[in-house]
Design a protein around this motif. Structure first.
Motif, PDB file in Angstrom:
ATOM      1  N   VAL A  23      -4.892   8.858  -0.954  1.00  0.00           N
ATOM      2  CA  VAL A  23      -3.153   8.536  -0.172  1.00  0.00           C
ATOM      3  C   VAL A  23      -3.369   7.713   0.717  1.00  0.00           C
ATOM      4  O   VAL A  23      -3.232   6.661   0.944  1.00  0.00           O
ATOM      5  CB  VAL A  23      -2.196   9.397  -0.710  1.00  0.00           C
ATOM      6  CG1 VAL A  23      -1.215   9.127  -0.496  1.00  0.00           C
ATOM      7  CG2 VAL A  23      -3.060   9.853  -2.470  1.00  0.00           C
ATOM      8  N   VAL A  24      -3.676   8.639   1.463  1.00  0.00           N
ATOM      9  CA  VAL A  24      -4.369   8.053   3.440  1.00  0.00           C
ATOM     10  C   VAL A  24      -4.867   6.674   3.139  1.00  0.00           C
ATOM     11  O   VAL A  24      -4.604   6.178   3.683  1.00  0.00           O
ATOM     12  CB  VAL A  24      -4.891   9.416   4.461  1.00  0.00           C
ATOM     13  CG1 VAL A  24      -4.733   9.386   5.477  1.00  0.00           C
ATOM     14  CG2 VAL A  24      -3.669  10.523   3.566  1.00  0.00           C
ATOM     15  N   PHE A  26      -5.586   4.335   1.450  1.00  0.00           N
ATOM     16  CA  PHE A  26      -5.065   3.657   0.615  1.00  0.00           C
ATOM     17  C   PHE A  26      -3.881   3.229   0.822  1.00  0.00           C
ATOM     18  O   PHE A  26      -3.899   1.672   1.672  1.00  0.00           O
ATOM     19  CB  PHE A  26      -3.982   3.566  -0.625  1.00  0.00           C
ATOM     20  CG  PHE A  26      -3.243   2.645  -1.294  1.00  0.00           C
ATOM     21  CD1 PHE A  26      -4.145   1.898  -1.757  1.00  0.00           C
ATOM     22  CD2 PHE A  26      -1.979   3.223  -1.339  1.00  0.00           C
ATOM     23  CE1 PHE A  26      -2.655   0.196  -2.037  1.00  0.00           C
ATOM     24  CE2 PHE A  26      -1.388   2.552  -1.428  1.00  0.00           C
ATOM     25  CZ  PHE A  26      -1.433   1.183  -1.924  1.00  0.00           C
ATOM     26  N   LEU A  27      -2.963   4.209   1.901  1.00  0.00           N
ATOM     27  CA  LEU A  27      -1.638   3.734   2.970  1.00  0.00           C
ATOM     28  C   LEU A  27      -2.225   2.518   4.128  1.00  0.00           C
ATOM     29  O   LEU A  27      -2.115   1.617   4.606  1.00  0.00           O
ATOM     30  CB  LEU A  27      -1.464   4.489   3.610  1.00  0.00           C
ATOM     31  CG  LEU A  27      -0.202   5.048   2.203  1.00  0.00           C
ATOM     32  CD1 LEU A  27       0.346   6.394   2.316  1.00  0.00           C
ATOM     33  CD2 LEU A  27       0.580   4.376   1.574  1.00  0.00           C
ATOM     34  N   CYS A  28      -4.399   3.477   5.009  1.00  0.00           N
ATOM     35  CA  CYS A  28      -4.324   2.470   5.988  1.00  0.00           C
ATOM     36  C   CYS A  28      -5.170   1.227   5.703  1.00  0.00           C
ATOM     37  O   CYS A  28      -4.524   0.197   6.028  1.00  0.00           O
ATOM     38  CB  CYS A  28      -5.554   3.435   6.224  1.00  0.00           C
ATOM     39  SG  CYS A  28      -4.904   5.113   6.812  1.00  0.00           S
ATOM     40  N   ASP A  29      -5.164   0.857   4.651  1.00  0.00           N
ATOM     41  CA  ASP A  29      -5.584   0.014   3.864  1.00  0.00           C
ATOM     42  C   ASP A  29      -5.246  -1.453   4.071  1.00  0.00           C
ATOM     43  O   ASP A  29      -5.078  -2.510   4.258  1.00  0.00           O
ATOM     44  CB  ASP A  29      -6.804   0.045   3.195  1.00  0.00           C
ATOM     45  CG  ASP A  29      -8.015   0.585   3.645  1.00  0.00           C
ATOM     46  OD1 ASP A  29      -8.719   0.571   4.342  1.00  0.00           O
ATOM     47  OD2 ASP A  29      -8.680   1.352   2.786  1.00  0.00           O
ATOM     48  N   LEU A  30      -3.449  -0.963   2.377  1.00  0.00           N
ATOM     49  CA  LEU A  30      -2.413  -1.321   2.655  1.00  0.00           C
ATOM     50  C   LEU A  30      -1.719  -1.801   3.528  1.00  0.00           C
ATOM     51  O   LEU A  30      -1.438  -3.326   4.642  1.00  0.00           O
ATOM     52  CB  LEU A  30      -1.707  -0.250   1.844  1.00  0.00           C
ATOM     53  CG  LEU A  30      -0.123  -1.628   1.348  1.00  0.00           C
ATOM     54  CD1 LEU A  30      -0.771  -2.344   0.506  1.00  0.00           C
ATOM     55  CD2 LEU A  30       0.867   0.134   1.245  1.00  0.00           C
ATOM     56  N   VAL A  31      -1.337  -1.001   4.669  1.00  0.00           N
ATOM     57  CA  VAL A  31      -1.244  -1.343   6.744  1.00  0.00           C
ATOM     58  C   VAL A  31      -1.709  -2.266   7.070  1.00  0.00           C
ATOM     59  O   VAL A  31      -1.342  -3.437   6.633  1.00  0.00           O
ATOM     60  CB  VAL A  31      -0.535  -0.334   7.078  1.00  0.00           C
ATOM     61  CG1 VAL A  31      -0.028  -0.904   8.529  1.00  0.00           C
ATOM     62  CG2 VAL A  31       0.779   0.567   6.401  1.00  0.00           C
ATOM     63  N   GLY A  48      -9.026   3.872   6.869  1.00  0.00           N
ATOM     64  CA  GLY A  48      -9.378   3.320   5.414  1.00  0.00           C
ATOM     65  C   GLY A  48     -11.118   4.134   4.697  1.00  0.00           C
ATOM     66  O   GLY A  48     -10.728   4.791   3.826  1.00  0.00           O
ATOM     67  N   ASP A 113      -8.398  -4.757   2.945  1.00  0.00           N
ATOM     68  CA  ASP A 113      -8.007  -5.042   3.318  1.00  0.00           C
ATOM     69  C   ASP A 113      -7.411  -6.154   2.298  1.00  0.00           C
ATOM     70  O   ASP A 113      -6.909  -7.112   2.029  1.00  0.00           O
ATOM     71  CB  ASP A 113      -7.280  -5.663   4.532  1.00  0.00           C
ATOM     72  CG  ASP A 113      -8.113  -6.246   5.156  1.00  0.00           C
ATOM     73  OD1 ASP A 113      -9.231  -6.719   4.507  1.00  0.00           O
ATOM     74  OD2 ASP A 113      -7.900  -7.221   6.605  1.00  0.00           O
ATOM     75  N   LEU A 122      -5.483   1.779  -4.870  1.00  0.00           N
ATOM     76  CA  LEU A 122      -4.319   2.150  -5.994  1.00  0.00           C
ATOM     77  C   LEU A 122      -4.524   3.334  -6.861  1.00  0.00           C
ATOM     78  O   LEU A 122      -4.007   4.054  -7.086  1.00  0.00           O
ATOM     79  CB  LEU A 122      -3.409   1.520  -5.899  1.00  0.00           C
ATOM     80  CG  LEU A 122      -1.945   1.487  -6.521  1.00  0.00           C
ATOM     81  CD1 LEU A 122      -0.896   2.919  -5.249  1.00  0.00           C
ATOM     82  CD2 LEU A 122      -1.520   0.723  -6.464  1.00  0.00           C
ATOM     83  N   ALA A 125      -6.145   6.786  -5.791  1.00  0.00           N
ATOM     84  CA  ALA A 125      -4.734   7.837  -5.056  1.00  0.00           C
ATOM     85  C   ALA A 125      -3.775   7.747  -6.646  1.00  0.00           C
ATOM     86  O   ALA A 125      -2.797   9.201  -6.822  1.00  0.00           O
ATOM     87  CB  ALA A 125      -3.353   7.027  -4.542  1.00  0.00           C
TER      88      ALA A 125
END
Ligand code: HEM
Ligand code: HEM
Length: 289
Positions: A23-24, A26-31, A48, A113, A122, A125
């Motif tokens: 989950v972390v 995915f969120l790092c790459d998303l940002v 990520g 990214d 995703l 996650a």
């Protein structure tokens, strides 16, 4: 009935890592995908990447530890569905990690990214979220993130200190700092949701369907250690923030011995608090006490 020991309980320690880290990651790459032009893009993608590789490694370790737990607790005959889901999840994140490592080595570019990659990440996650029911109750959902964030952050700090001459040392140090702060926020949320769960326990113990077997004395001890953990991490974060904003990376390294000792003490405290959490309802249920 087996008694709790390091072999049959190791699964319950390590399982938080693959669940939280995908989950972390995915969120790092998303940002990172939202800040493609910023200097933070590279650091976020590194975070990520590191957390994805750590998801795969800890996923494999968790599966092996699960096999040992199932065997020593005599649960092999009943654990098939869970083991199958866990192995599918681990295979998925391992393939994702291998593809990312190989492609970033051959093309000399990390595609963390990239939109298509983000869809696959995703899915990983969502698999973690649903297969292991992170949503079962809020305390359980947030506590997943505490230990993985502070330990991966600490390892990033240690790597930054060991390889301080490398160009990526500053990125690792930023990851170490950010994960410490995020971990501390998760710990505060864990304490709040912990008290919410504690308030529900007496009613759950007397429920007509599937009453929860729990130990009120173990709950009290766990709550005390949970609050001590929160205070320790707030102090560590405040001290670290002061140095982070006041000094350059090379100055921070001068105080490294003191910081490392402080961080290790905090990690020992959170490990004790988490272990005590398992003695409230999980261990009595599994070990028949
Ligand atoms: C990525 C891999 C895995 C993850 C993330 C995972 C996660 C979990 C979770 C969340 C629980 C419930 C713990 C609790 O309620 O606090 C659990 C229990 C358990 N897991 Fe795993 N698991 C994995 C792999 C495996 C494998 C491969 C096996 C065995 C073949 C296994 C055996 C067990 C056993 C015996 C229990 C306790 C029985 C129970 O609570 O019903 N796990 N695991
Ligand atoms: C840093 C703080 C904390 C951490 C890391 C933490 C971690 C844990 C862990 C690992 C478990 C075992 C979950 C399982 O059965 O698989 C647990 C259970 C529990 N914790 Fe915490 N906890 C913290 C703070 C608190 C606080 C302050 C309270 C308030 C009283 C609390 C209340 C509970 C309750 C009631 C359970 C049993 C839930 C159940 O099995 O239904 N926790 N905690």
């Amino acid at each position: 009935m087996a008694t709790p020991n390091v072999f049959n309980t190791f699964h319950f320690l390590v399982l938080h890592f693959p669940i939280a880290l995908i989950v972390v990651s995915f969120l790092c790459d998303l940002v990172a995908s939202f800040v493609k032009k910023s200097k933070w893009n590279g650091t976020l993608k590194k975070a990520g990447y590191i957390t994805l590789v750590a998801t795969a490694i800890t996923g494999i370790v968790t599966c092996l530890a699960g096999l040992i737990a199932a065997e020593s607790l005599g649960l092999m005959a009943t654990i098939g569905a869970h083991a199958t889901k866990a192995i599918i999840f681990t295979a998925y994140v391992t393939v994702l990690a291998v593809v990312r490592i190989v492609l970033s080595k051959t093309t000399k570019k990390d595609f963390g990214d990239n939109l298509l990659y983000l869809v696959f990440s995703l899915v990983g996650a969502i698999l973690a979220f649903t297969l292991f029911k992170i949503y079962r109750y809020p305390h359980w959902g947030v506590l997943q993130f505490t230990v993985p964030l502070v330990i991966v952050g600490f390892l990033a700090d240690l790597s930054a200190i060991i390889w301080k001459a490398k160009s990526w040392a500053k990125s690792l140090q930023d990851i170490g700092y950010t994960f410490l702060i995020l971990g501390t926020v998760a710990i505060i949320a864990t304490v709040i949701t912990g008290y919410m769960r504690a308030a529900e326990m007496p009613a759950l113990a007397h429920a007509a369907v599937k009453p929860v077997k729990y130990d009120p004395a173990a709950l009290h001890l766990h709550a005390v250690w949970g609050v001590i953990t929160m205070i320790a991490f707030i102090i560590l974060s405040v001290v670290r923030s002061y140095f982070h904003f006041e000094f350059e990376a090379k100055d921070l390294l001068k105080g490294k011995a003191v910081y490392i000792v402080g961080a290790v003490v905090c990690i020992v405290i959170i490990s004790v608090a988490s272990h005590l959490g398992g003695t409230i309802a999980l261990f009595p249920e599994l070990f028949g006490k």
